[in-house]
Design an enzyme around this catalytic site. Structure first.
Site, PDB file in Angstrom:
ATOM      1  N   ASP A  85       0.869  -1.174   0.000  1.00 48.52           N
ATOM      2  CA  ASP A  85       0.000   0.000   0.000  1.00 48.52           C
ATOM      3  C   ASP A  85       0.908   1.227   0.000  1.00 48.52           C
ATOM      4  O   ASP A  85       1.498   1.574   1.021  1.00 48.52           O
ATOM      5  CB  ASP A  85      -0.900  -0.034   1.236  1.00 48.52           C
TER       6      ASP A  85
ATOM      7  N   GLN B 171       0.757   6.499   1.062  1.00 52.31           N
ATOM      8  CA  GLN B 171       1.496   7.550   1.762  1.00 52.31           C
ATOM      9  C   GLN B 171       2.951   7.665   1.312  1.00 52.31           C
ATOM     10  O   GLN B 171       3.618   8.644   1.651  1.00 52.31           O
ATOM     11  CB  GLN B 171       1.443   7.301   3.276  1.00 52.31           C
TER      12      GLN B 171
ATOM     13  N   CYS C 247      -9.253   5.756   9.728  1.00 56.04           N
ATOM     14  CA  CYS C 247      -9.521   4.477   9.066  1.00 56.04           C
ATOM     15  C   CYS C 247      -8.544   3.401   9.528  1.00 56.04           C
ATOM     16  O   CYS C 247      -8.116   2.544   8.739  1.00 56.04           O
ATOM     17  CB  CYS C 247      -9.466   4.616   7.546  1.00 56.04           C
TER      18      CYS C 247
END
Length: 404
Positions: A198, A201, A362
């Protein structure tokens, strides 16, 4: 990096909010857009707007060239082996869901393992919960160290010969640290597992190189790196995504249809059903041009330095708890100020024109691990300055005095 000149390129930051100059510190949620990106979108709709790939008229050709040109820019930006490894999606969430639905559900069976960490954003947790439920696979979590970091020893203990998929964040959207992706990838591959990263960021802040990381999938979003909302990228090694089945059907992903069957186009287009996100992809290409012009090494240097400066200034405030490691953070700081509710802190800051994020970000399992229902998060990007950090600290001190 000339901050004054850079800030001039972002129209939105030069405004007053609640009679104060805007200090935008919510960049981990979404970044602002430079004029170059805004003008690119405007030009597309005024000059090139048409559907892509199968039109033979001039506008269709222009749109197709711009859309596929953006794919090539993304491939170069992350050093993919081929532009065919770049799939355009609605964002990081959609990219991860595509792998969970189109890959994990096809290869996992009862007793297999899917491994993630406790720090994951819900978008990198819930799709794996659903894949595990659908296949009978076991969802396992790599534990965290006391400061929230991941140890390679724990990675070695958690990943086994039964592990099929590992999925981890490159940079935590709460803790701000960089995970050792290259080493985690080697461990996953040693056990025959594939790994998804992921990069929501990380793509905005640090240079990313698919050949160096050697991960099998990498997901990120355009809106967190000066691009438009509604556009993201799934990178996948060609040999793996060629095995995947599409999860959306219709439009440009089709090669041939008869009454009883259909064949798909080759990758990556078989995963881009319907009218694709044309303007978004072109806008992302413009954002990549902008970031490359500034220099990713320069952006990372600035973001690290500003984060360090903010950490030093925040250490001056009594009753302030910062979550995550004290060093090697990039772009964000998550904290609580005494027993003041984060929403009250964020509202107080907003009254002085300072935009931050408050809530669980989240990451409810991580919040539970931290022992916090919610936190406040300040996140920085290339247009933020030390003067803005100083204003942020001044108002935080005022909030402490007001509420405590």
């Amino acid at each position: 990096m000339n901050h004054a000149k850079i800030r001039e390129l972002f129209p939105i930051v030069n405004q007053k909010v609640n009679n104060h100059s805007l200090v935008y510190l919510d960049n981990a949620a979404t970044t602002q857009k430079p004029r170059q990106v805004i003008q690119t979108l405007k030009r597309f709709y005024e000059w090139e707007n048409a559907n892509v790939h199968r039109g033979v008229h001039t506008l269709g050709t222009r749109a197709t060239d711009a859309y596929e040109g953006a794919r090539m820019k993304v491939a170069r930006f992350i050093n993919a082996a081929s532009e065919q490894e770049i799939i355009f999606t609605r964002g990081t969430t959609a990219a991860i869901n595509l792998v969970a639905s189109g890959y994990a559900k096809a290869i996992c069976k009862e007793g297999d393992e899917i491994v993630i960490t406790l720090m994951e954003h819900h978008s990198n947790l819930i799709p794996w919960q659903q894949a595990a439920k659908a296949t009978g696979a076991i969802l396992k979590y790599i534990p965290l160290q006391q400061d929230g970091s991941v140890s390679l020893e724990d990675v070695e203990k958690t990943i086994t010969a039964r592990t099929k998929i590992v999925s981890v964040s490159h940079i935590s959207n709460v803790l701000g640290m960089i995970n050792p992706i290259k080493q985690i990838t080697k461990i996953a591959h040693k056990h025959g597992a594939v790994i998804l990263v992921d990069g929501a960021q990380s793509a905005p802040h640090i240079k990313i190189d698919m050949q160096e990381l050697d991960c099998d999938f990498y997901a990120f979003s355009g809106h967190k790196m000066c691009g438009p909302t509604g556009i993201g990228v799934l990178y996948g090694k060609k040999k793996i995504i060629q095995q995947m089945e599409p999860v959306e059907f219709g439009g440009e992903m089709i090669e041939h249809v008869d009454l009883w069957g259909t064949t798909w186009r080759e990758v990556p287009w078989k995963f881009e059903g319907g009218t694709p996100i044309i303007a978004g992809a072109i806008g992302l290409g413009a954002a990549i041009d902008f970031l490359e012009h500034i220099g990713r090494e320069e952006i990372e240097r600035h973001d690290r330095q500003l984060t360090r400066y903010a950490m030093e200034r925040m250490a001056e405030i009594d009753d302030l708890a910062v979550y995550g490691p004290k060093n090697d953070r990039v772009g964000l700081i998550t904290f609580n100020l005494g027993n003041i509710h984060p929403h009250d802190v964020a509202t107080f800051l907003d009254s002085f024109g300072i935009a931050v994020r408050a809530g669980h970000h989240c990451c409810q399992p991580l919040m539970s691990w931290l022992g916090a229902h919610a936190t406040t998060r300040a996140s920085f990007y290339l247009y933020n300055t030390e003067d803005e950090v100083d204003k942020f600290i001044t108002v935080l001190l005022a909030a402490r005095k007001y509420f405590m």
